[in-house]
Each structure stands twice: as C-alpha cells, then as structure tokens.
Design an enzyme around this catalytic site. Sequence first.
Site, mmCIF file in Angstrom:
data_model
loop_
_atom_site.group_PDB
_atom_site.id
_atom_site.type_symbol
_atom_site.label_atom_id
_atom_site.label_comp_id
_atom_site.label_asym_id
_atom_site.label_seq_id
_atom_site.Cartn_x
_atom_site.Cartn_y
_atom_site.Cartn_z
ATOM 1 N N GLY C 127 113.553 23.830 -8.297
ATOM 2 C CA GLY C 127 114.561 23.682 -7.238
ATOM 3 C C GLY C 127 115.518 22.541 -7.506
ATOM 4 O O GLY C 127 115.241 21.391 -7.165
ATOM 5 N N SER C 129 119.636 23.133 -7.790
ATOM 6 C CA SER C 129 120.959 23.337 -7.186
ATOM 7 C C SER C 129 120.898 23.476 -5.671
ATOM 8 O O SER C 129 119.939 24.004 -5.114
ATOM 9 C CB SER C 129 121.608 24.605 -7.740
ATOM 10 O OG SER C 129 121.871 24.456 -9.097
ATOM 11 N N THR C 135 127.001 22.372 -10.410
ATOM 12 C CA THR C 135 127.303 21.652 -11.634
ATOM 13 C C THR C 135 127.142 20.153 -11.397
ATOM 14 O O THR C 135 126.635 19.426 -12.241
ATOM 15 C CB THR C 135 128.741 21.985 -12.052
ATOM 16 O OG1 THR C 135 128.802 23.379 -12.298
ATOM 17 C CG2 THR C 135 129.133 21.230 -13.294
ATOM 18 N N GLU C 243 115.025 23.017 -21.059
ATOM 19 C CA GLU C 243 115.357 24.365 -20.626
ATOM 20 C C GLU C 243 116.453 24.947 -21.512
ATOM 21 O O GLU C 243 116.384 26.075 -21.966
ATOM 22 C CB GLU C 243 115.810 24.305 -19.163
ATOM 23 C CG GLU C 243 116.021 25.664 -18.530
ATOM 24 C CD GLU C 243 116.464 25.510 -17.068
ATOM 25 O OE1 GLU C 243 117.158 26.413 -16.602
ATOM 26 O OE2 GLU C 243 116.113 24.512 -16.416
ATOM 27 N N ASN C 373 129.482 25.791 -19.055
ATOM 28 C CA ASN C 373 129.968 25.506 -20.407
ATOM 29 C C ASN C 373 131.095 24.475 -20.403
ATOM 30 O O ASN C 373 131.294 23.779 -21.402
ATOM 31 C CB ASN C 373 130.418 26.808 -21.082
ATOM 32 C CG ASN C 373 129.223 27.633 -21.528
ATOM 33 O OD1 ASN C 373 128.070 27.291 -21.255
ATOM 34 N ND2 ASN C 373 129.502 28.724 -22.231
ATOM 35 N N GLU C 374 131.804 24.373 -19.294
ATOM 36 C CA GLU C 374 132.872 23.365 -19.234
ATOM 37 C C GLU C 374 132.259 21.960 -19.313
ATOM 38 O O GLU C 374 132.697 21.118 -20.097
ATOM 39 C CB GLU C 374 133.696 23.510 -17.941
ATOM 40 C CG GLU C 374 134.712 24.647 -17.974
ATOM 41 C CD GLU C 374 134.071 26.022 -17.941
ATOM 42 O OE1 GLU C 374 132.985 26.148 -17.343
ATOM 43 O OE2 GLU C 374 134.648 26.963 -18.512
#
Lengths: 379, 379, 392, 392
Positions: C127, C129, C135, C243, C373-374
């Site tokens: 747990g 987000s 992000t 991860e 990815n940013e």
Amino acid sequence: MDLTHSAEQLELGAVARSLFTRECPTSLVRRLREPGSDGLAPTLWQALASAGIFGIPFEEKYGGAGAGQYELGLVFEQAGRALCPTIVYSTMVFGLGVARLGGDQLKSRYLPDLVEGRLRASHATWNPSNAADLRPRLSALRVADGWLLSGRLLFVQNAQAVDVLMVTARTSVHREPQRTYGFLIQPGGAGWLARALMTIAHDQQSEVVLSDYFVADDAVLTGPDGTGLAEGDLAWLANSAIALQCMEMVGGTAAVIEQTVAYTKVREQFGRPIGSFQAVQHLVADMRIALDAARLTATQAAWWTGRGEIANRAVAIAKMKCNEAYKWATLNCHQLQGGMGYVLDTDLHLWSSRAKLTELQGGTTDTAALWLERESGLI
Amino acid sequence: MDLTHSAEQLELGAVARSLFTRECPTSLVRRLREPGSDGLAPTLWQALASAGIFGIPFEEKYGGAGAGQYELGLVFEQAGRALCPTIVYSTMVFGLGVARLGGDQLKSRYLPDLVEGRLRASHATWNPSNAADLRPRLSALRVADGWLLSGRLLFVQNAQAVDVLMVTARTSVHREPQRTYGFLIQPGGAGWLARALMTIAHDQQSEVVLSDYFVADDAVLTGPDGTGLAEGDLAWLANSAIALQCMEMVGGTAAVIEQTVAYTKVREQFGRPIGSFQAVQHLVADMRIALDAARLTATQAAWWTGRGEIANRAVAIAKMKCNEAYKWATLNCHQLQGGMGYVLDTDLHLWSSRAKLTELQGGTTDTAALWLERESGLI
Amino acid sequence: MNFELDAAQSVWRDEVRAFLRENVTPELLAEVGEHRTTLLGGEVAAFRKKIGAKGWFGLNWPAEFGGMGLGPIYQHILMDEFEYWGVQGPDLTVTSVAPMIMRHGTQQNREQFLPPIARGEVRYAVGYSEPNAGTDLASLKTRAELDGEEWVINGSKIWNSQAHVATHEWLCVRTDPEAPKHRGISVIIVPIDTPGVEVRPLITWADYRTNETFFTDVRVPRTNLIGQLNEGWQYITGALSLERGALTNAGDFRRHVDELKELVRLPLEDGTRPVDNAEVRRAIAQLDADVEAAVLMGLEAASLLEIGEMPTITVTVAKVFTSELRQRIADVGTRIFGLAGALSTADPAAPAAGRYEKLYRNAPLMRFGAGTNEVLRDVIAQRGYTMPRLGR
Amino acid sequence: MNFELDAAQSVWRDEVRAFLRENVTPELLAEVGEHRTTLLGGEVAAFRKKIGAKGWFGLNWPAEFGGMGLGPIYQHILMDEFEYWGVQGPDLTVTSVAPMIMRHGTQQNREQFLPPIARGEVRYAVGYSEPNAGTDLASLKTRAELDGEEWVINGSKIWNSQAHVATHEWLCVRTDPEAPKHRGISVIIVPIDTPGVEVRPLITWADYRTNETFFTDVRVPRTNLIGQLNEGWQYITGALSLERGALTNAGDFRRHVDELKELVRLPLEDGTRPVDNAEVRRAIAQLDADVEAAVLMGLEAASLLEIGEMPTITVTVAKVFTSELRQRIADVGTRIFGLAGALSTADPAAPAAGRYEKLYRNAPLMRFGAGTNEVLRDVIAQRGYTMPRLGR
C-alpha cells in the site's frame, strides 16, 4: 488554394459538434458496447435525421442537401470526437455507394429513406484489412430472376442490425466473362448466417456466411452498361470511406488530447499541476504535431474524394498519418492520465480501443504505405 | 553468467583509456583528416605497441599476450571514445584473420611483427556494405608459382598506407572446382591501382583495382586441406570485426553524451544551466537508454566472437543497436550543443561523421536486421 | 565477463524448466488469465503450494531466515523462466517485502513476520499510492497514531493490487505530520481482515483488477511497525528499487517474440502469410533485438547485485526501456494480422487467442506504474549524469 | 476549403516555373553549392538581378511601397518552386526585414530603406544571437548609446549568416540597460561597411559559412533606429515568426523525395537496386507521406495569413516537424545506398553527387536554429493548449 474553412463550413462543424456533445455522451457509447447491444442509438439517430445530417452529400432530387461530400467529412470529424456509433458511418458509406454505383431506380428506392433517417445500412465491397483489395469475396450464380450468392464476409459492420447491405460478388454465367456486380441484400433469411465478432472496441462487426442466398434482379448493381462495376468506382467508394474514417480519427485524436490537457492542468503532483512539467508539455506538443499532420492529410483526402476523385495518394497518406497519430495519442494520454485514466470507470479507454480498431480497419500504416509505394511506381 | 568486468578487465580498460586520452587527442584526429594525410599516427602507434595492445589476442608463441579477444574489444571501446585512427582496427582485424585462417608459417611471418608494432595491415574479405556477404570480389588465375588476381575492391581501409592486405578471391583452375582462397598482398606494384575515396569521416578508404596482380604461393591461404577457406571461418572473421567495431561505437556514444552533459551544465540560458531543463534531461536519458542497449549487446557480440563462435545472432543485434545509438546520440548532442557544437572549430562533428560512417560500414540497421531474420528462419 | 551459464546455473535452469513443464497446465493458465476473479481459485493456490514446497519462495533469503541462500543470478533465472511460461513465481511478498523485513526489521519483526512468508501461508499487498500521492509518493496522507499499545490507522490507498487476494498489507503511513514530507513516514503491517479495512475493486482497461483500500480506525499492535519509527521512506524506496529490478527479467518478452515468429508463418484468412511481408519480418527482428537488450539489462542488474552493488541506474534504465518495449510488442502483435488483430480474447477466431489484444490494453500500466517513466528519466539524468535538479 | 490552385494561381506557378527552367543553370547551382565562398560570385548576383527585374522581391509588398501586392499564397507558390529548384528566391531582406519596416518603421524609415531593397541593391544580415543570448535571445547585451545625432554601438553578434555578403545589418541592440530584459531592446540598421564593423567567419560542419560580427564604436545616424525606441522586442519576435513561416514551404523536401524515388532505381555497385528492397521502399513512402504533411502545413500557414490571421501555432508546429523531418530525409538519403552513402560531395562516385551526405551535415542546424525545438515545443503546449508556464 485555400486551406481554411468557409463560414458555412465552420458553422456546420459547430452544429455537428454541439449535436454530438448533446446526443452522443459517453454513457451512450458505453451502453452500445454492452454485450447484446444491437448498436442502434435511436435518439441520436433521430437527432441526426432532424438536423439533416444524412442528406448532406446527396442530390436534392433524392431529398438531400447537395452540400458536398467534404462537408460530410466535417461531420465525421465531430462524430469521431464523440465516438459516434459506427452505424452512422456504415449507413453513409452505403449511401455514397448507391449514389455512385446505382441507377436512378435504386437511388430513388434507397436514398430518400436514408436521408430521412428511415434506413440503416452497411457495406462489404473491399477487404476490411486492405481497402485497396477490391476482389469480391462472394460468388454469384445466375438463376431465374436473380442471383445466388455464396461465400464468406469478415468484419461486416452492423451486419445484423441494418436494413440493407451492399456487397460485391464475382458472377459466374455460362459463356460470359466473370464480372463484378453489386448486390443490395437484406440481412437474414435463407442462406444467411452471421456471427458477432468480439473486437477490442466492442463495436458491431460480424462474420457473414452466405450460401445460395437469393437476390432479385432489381437489387443488382451491374454498372452503366451491364458489364460490371468499374474498378475505379469501387476504388473511389473504398477511398471515400477511408477518408471519412480518417476524419473521424482526427476528431478522436483532438478529443483525447484536449481531455488529457485539461486533466494535467488540475492534477497536482510535487506541489504543481503536472501540466506545468516540460516533459508533459513536450508529450502534448508531439501529439499536437502528429494531430496537425493527420488533420491536414485527412482533410485533403476527404476533399479530393469528395470531388469524386479516387485520390489514392492522398488517401494512403491520410491513413498512414491518422493511424499513428490517433493510436499514439491515446497511448500517450494513458501515460499522462496514469492510473486515473486507466480504470474502466473513466472514459479514455473508449477512445484508445477505437483508435486501435480504426488503425487496423481498412489498412495498417504498413498496408497504406504499400498503396503509396504502388502509386509512386516503386512497386 | 556474470555481466560484470573482472578487476583485470577494469584495469585494462582504464589503462587503454588513459593511453588514448594522452596519445590520441582530437588534434591528432584532425590532422589525420587533412587532405593528403596518410592516416598513420606514429607516436600513437608506438605507444600502443609499447603498451602491448597489439599482442592482446594472439598466442604467446607469436609474441602475443594470449589475453583473449574480448579484452581487445575493451580496448576498442576506449579507441572509439578517442576516435582512434582506423589503421589500428584494420591491422588487428588482419591479425585475427591470419591467426584463424593461416598456417604456422604465415602466422610466424606476420604475427610477431604485428605484435611488435612493425606491421600495418588491412583486409578486404567481405562486402563492405554487408559483412554477411562473403563472396570474393576478385578472381584468381593459376600461374606458375602463384596466382594472378583481378577485380575491383571498394572501401578498403588504409589500402595505400599498409604493408599487407588480406583479400579473398575465387580461384579458376582448369578441371578443379572454384574455391575461395585468401591472399596476403603488398599494396603497389604491377597490376595495382588505387584511388582514395572521400567519405564523410575523412578517413582512409580506397577503391583498389587489381589487374593480373601476381601473388606467390607462399602468401596464399588455402584452408586446412587446400580446398579453400571455410565459409564459417570467414564469417567468424567478419563478425569479429563487426563486434569490435560495435565496441568502438559504444565508446564513441558514451563520449559524446558525456561531453554534451558537461556542456549543458555550464551553458546557461534563461538564467539557469540548460542541463537543468527537463526536456534536456530526458533527451540525455534517452541517449543513455540507447547506449546501455548498445553497450550490452556489443559486449555480448564481442564476448561470443572472442570465444571463436560465429555468433550471427549476437552480432546482428549489436550492429542494429549500436548503429542507431551512436548516430542518434551525435545528432541529439548537436541539438543540445546548438551552434557551439556545430562549428568546425569544436569537436563534436568529428564523432558525428564517424558515427554515420560506422553505421554504414559492414551493414546498416536494415541490413543487420536481415541477418537476424535469416538467423531466426524468417527468411 | 561471462555470457554463459556455469554448470550449476544450467542445472538450476533445467530444474526450474522441468518443474514448469510439469506443473503449468492449461487449467492453470486459464485461471491466471481470469484477472477479474475476486479470489484466485484452486489451480493458482495449488501451484503456489508446489512452489512453496520447493522452497523457492525463500530462494534468495539467507539460510538464517530459512531461505535457500541463492544469489541474484539464480533468482533471475527462476523469474525469467516463470515469466516465459506466463505464470507468477515468487511475488512481491518474497522478493520485495521479505528482504526489506530482513534488512530493516527489528528482531521481533523478523521472528514474527518472516516464517509465515517462508511457509507460503501469507501474501502481502503493498500500500503506497493514494489518490493525491501517486508519482509524488512522499505526499501520502494516511495517518497512524499511537494509542497505547496500538496503532490507529485512518486513510486510504489506491492501485492496491492483490489486496483482494492478500492476507496482509505492507502499509506506508504518516506517523509524524509535522516533519518534512520525506520524514515522518513509517511502514506498518496490517492484516487485511482487521476490522475497519475495506477493499473495493477498481477494474482497469486490461480487465485487470486493482483496488482502492480504505482504513477506518483500524487498530493493529504497536509491534507491527517495521524497523524504526519515521524511517519508512528509505525502506519503501529500497523496496521500489527491488520491485523495478524484478520487472526486468523480460522472460515474457522472449516468449512473445518466439511465439510471434511462429504465428506469422500461419496463413491469414485471405491465404497470405504475414511472414511473407518484409515489413512484418522487420518489425519482429526489431522487437527481437530490443528484447535481447532487455534480457541483458536484467542480467546485468542481477550480476551487479551478485557482486554487492545496488544497480539503481541499470534497473531504472531497464524499467523505462522494457515498459515502452512492451507497448511496441503489443502494437506489433495487434497489427500484423490485419483487422483480425482487433479480435479480443473473447473471440474464438482471435490470433494467438487474443493475447496481443490483451497485452495492448495491459501495456500502458507498466509505463506509468512503479514510477512514471518521466520521473525515472529525471532519475537517469540526475543520478546517472549528475545533471542539476532544478524544479524538474 | 480548396486544395486546387485557381486559374490565376496556376498561371502564376507556371510563370515562376518557366522562369526557373530558363534561369537555373548548372553553373548557378554549382556556385550555390559553394557555401564557403566569401563573396557570392557572378552567377548568383546575376540571378538575383533577374529576380529583381521581375519585381519578385517586392511580390508581397503593398503597391504603395512599390510592391506587387500579391498575397501569401502567391508568395508561398513562388518560394516553394524556388526551393524545389534549389535556389534562393526572395531572402529574409524582402520577406522579413522589409515587412517589418513597413509595419513598424517611421515614415522616414520607409522612405529611406525600402526603395533600395525593392531595387535589389541591398541585402540585409540579421543580427540577433550573441554568444550568451541564443535561445534566450532577450538576454542580448550589444549596446547602442545616443551621442548627439548618432548611435554608438558596441558588442558582437554570432551566427550572423550572410553578413559576409550583406550590405546592411538589421541589428538588435540594448538601448535601455535598466529596463526589464524584454524592454529596452531596439532595432538599428547598420551599413556593413561602417568603420568598426568586423565580420569573422565561422565555418560549420556543413561547410556552410556563418559569422561572428564585432561592433566597436560603430557610429550610425540617429535616424537608423527603426520605429520606436525600446520597442524592438516586438519587432524581432514578429520577424522571427515570419522567418519560421518562410521555412515551411518544403519545396526542397518534395524535390528530395522525387529524386530519391528515381535514384533508388539505379543499380548499386553490386548490381542490386535499392528499390528492390522493401525497407527502402517503405522508408521512402514514410518520407513521402511526411513531406506531404509538411507541404500542407506550409499551405495552411499561407492560407491563414491570406485571411489575416497570424498562424503562430501552425508555423511553430511546422518548424519543429520540418526540421526533424529534414534530419530523417538526410538519414534515409545516406543509408539506402550502402557504404557508398558515406561518400561526400568531394567524391565523384557519391550517389546523388553527395547531396544527402551534405544534407546530413546541414540538417542539425534547422533543429536548433531559429528557436530550438525544445522552446518551440513549450510554445506549442503553452500557446496552443494554454498549459501553465512554470519554469519550463
């Protein structure tokens, strides 16, 4: 040479946009995707009929507005924004086919009803994976007062929901050359077998198998002198359909970009709207650049086919640019909307699925590139 | 399985790097590009010889270090950083060819000199545009005590500056099957005509035309049983050469990225270093991702060919990834360095030109993809 | 440098393969495909039990915690093979949560939580987000307050995958609201069946179920705190790195490419074969090369772990590369069969049983999930090249 | 909406084509190719004179300034044709500088500076960038101070293309150092032969010559100030927009694609023809489609100008798209002929006489020049979609 829209064209686009916004919300789009849906949208249909949309490209003597096929493209751009059910598209393509290929008798039989919104229709006159492949998939055997059609058609839009379907078949008559005729057939009845196909977009497509399916002579398109449909006319119809689909794709692309930009302005991370990050802005800019290329090339294709030209080159280019612009816009919008745009409760995936489907429908970018290579004499 | 370098390998890389930094500055690279340069670099050459670089992959009985061909790849990675003149590369590939294809007599004749730095050499045993195309471009006619070679060779590296050149030719002997033999020839003399080619990288390449050029029997590679060179051995040599070139490309890619990052840290616009802009960082990140893919695949290709394997698959993949990584890194570095990196007075273009050349040398990405397709049985 | 498996590694790979060949049945794969199911049924449970019996859940744990003590290369080989076969092997519970407990947990934490994991009796959901902390994870707001000997937890988590099949939640909470945002975060273990925990499904475009999990006055023992109070940020960033590392084996990619090479030889409806089209061959060759690079990135990460280095940049590069490659694989897999590529898993005529249509819907997740990815590109530039961090 | 030239436009295009067919000689093209030459020689000068005689330098000027009063579509057609033939038509002097003088200049400016431009007697170089003010143009430091009736100018400009063949410099200077950076900028016209002006060559990777120009106590009449004092920023941003617009005709792109289609039919050294390779055909088809889009972007910009709209986003999109497309054209043009594609203009055996090798070296310029694509992407997002501007 003038790549701007006239006041009338702008007005038409605005009217269509507000009509679709009102009558084709995503709740309708979702309902039509449910298993067992027939793909019909009676309220929307009635609104389109009332607004005169169905009559736009047809001659006034059949009840149409004679406003030009390009104008129909402007409507489809807005239809694409709203993910208008495909039955509008398949019906209009049928209408364009009848208007180009039919004699006065068939036009009088179908077009007035179509214009009034009393006719739903579809078509299967090219390879659904390659619109430049016009070889009939059906054979037609001559019998008394008509023909017996046999063969298998894949990916026929709305086959099980429409009143009439235009198909082509290769004739087989003793001592006569094989010819390509068109046939206007009613779904169902003896010799008709259809199976719904399950696509990524949950749209209405079917596999149709005909076995000695009878069509009477008065529903046959034999070409002007009875020697068969001209390949050029069939090519024009396929290209017109692709061009209109490209206009839809342009509208869909614009819609997902705008929705996503709006999201990035309110979604905050690291204490600021994510839309203020340069990486996000550049992804948006790249989508816009691709959209502009798609929009201009689609517009060109719709304009030239609207003038009756086959326009292979313009159509090939439009399909190439629209395929990639729409697909990558939806995938990049998923990136910007993140988890929020990824759950079924939110709407983005409705466009994403449609983008993938329309990319493949009529021809992938690779396939369209082959059309262009052929047109350039490279193959 | 261990994709890390041993302490010895790290040490070798560090030694090579400092050697090239010291002995191969861009001032040397520029001098060798000047019209009329012979492409030789005597001081660098001597330094390489003293450091034992030339002997790395060869057996100790010929004066080599027997350290393994993969270790040579580590040196070429550093050579690529410094844009080492190609004569080092062409000489080493010649040496690998002699070691694989030659008998003890020829090895004894050439390898000790090569290891000591007394021999400069080159090779032309594959199609310079497609390293998988091993068909000889020359024909060999049997005469007393030797052979007469005729034909045209394109893009022979350093042809006019070396002591010896390894070529292949198709033999033509009455009542015998055609065979592929190797020939070790001295540039110049009767039947030798060479023209310098002008390339984007201003490197030393020539077109060589041989007309009844005589080679004595003692300079011929006939294969173990005299029936010709095995295609597998020639393929191994070509693949080894491509793999080493890929290691060079990896070094070049890393070098331009690092130089450019350094520039973006000091170049200020809008009151901040341009390297702090997210768009700039993402361009750098993308170059790094491509570099890592190139580095890992090149390393793999160099390792397997270094073990004596033909390794078509690994080599094809390495060439595909290195071609694109190096080329786009240089082009994107031009974007980040702007006008500053675009004038001849600054150095970036030295790498940019080399990147384009090496992309084309041996096979473009499209060509290498065909190797991979063939290896996968797709064609 | 060595690109070849050594003898022991080969034996290990063969053992894993033999196990999978025997135990990956069509029935199991069918159940795995059913992502919507609320509870994983008998096949998956039985398969998990077999893995547990092999001791493979603790394959990379030190012997002192009951593990096999095998290194990262061995773990990589196993994960790679499982992925190739399309089944889940050791999951985050054992590859990510357990190592964090070993590394950062108190002695009591270890004794309490590790043995049930080793026995395969428990399964953790992770747990992190929250609706406004995705992000920007450090903005998380779920609160835990100490009340005597218990933590009282209030808040909610989103994208809480596996929560509906998990027994425990590895929960990140704010334990000091006054501290700067990266401080004041702790990790607490919450049994899913604790009163006040509510798991609500979120179904994604890929039909994959994730969850939103609500915590209302949830009380757990004080000793469920992992490691030190307010030090949670370093634990979870460590876990995220592991991860990401676990995502890069690319065994499934290799399977896709192998499968595509076979599928394109079969004739389409119109009698043509995709493989006869140069564009199709080229697209596959491109994927093949890129998958090879992805495989090597995973092996490099494992090799670095093996010699004791934390391969932060390598796994970050690999995550960006593989997630975008997955999208390209899915795109190719849905466009080389003509319009038939649009057929879904629900249609019997779909090429490859609709796997690429599904992968197409699945692929977006990995591009924005587990660190968008940013942000990861920022990390590559800033940590890989020490580029200046200035407001992104 | 109309994609067809009307009768008058067709006549115009035919007239331009006929002129070019007659006047673009191999000798002219050879001289155009010689970018290193310090002064353009007889062929180019004579060709310019012929264009001037046609009145085409003033084709888009209002009749009151001695122009032909033709609209943007006509200008577009002409530029497109000139580009197709590879020769320079009306340059920045007439397409960018003169319109700015018309729009913003005083009556005296117009009377003094426009007639010589119309007669083709003068040629302007445009002095914007400085070593530390490139993309961040507004940071420019070159100073102009009023001394009686004269401006005294000190400073330097870089990337000052054409300065070595120009008669005048359209110079951006700081006239109020106290004002915020976008205020306090003015435009002053400086004859290149004024004492104190020194032009030093900078040779680029493409062998193209640009310049660094130094101004040391350069004195010009007070009346050489264009328009209003300290209002220069708006003039030059307007001029840049026009300049970007002028870049998007893509006539040269169309020529490249047409030429590539022919070149690939010729056999290579080894007897194969590139056109027989599916990858080559596809690469050309992709360029063909993209060039079509670029052409349409240019036509749309011209159409918008024709109806009185400033096509800011359109030309910005077009600039980014075309500059990156140019790089792809150059890349394709250098990689479909095998290693022979590496041969330069200096080698007689080079395919297409080395034009693509040269284009490859030329292409980077347009991607970072005239506004870097990074800043222009910001502009597209921020002005095209009102995305928030927050520190880039």
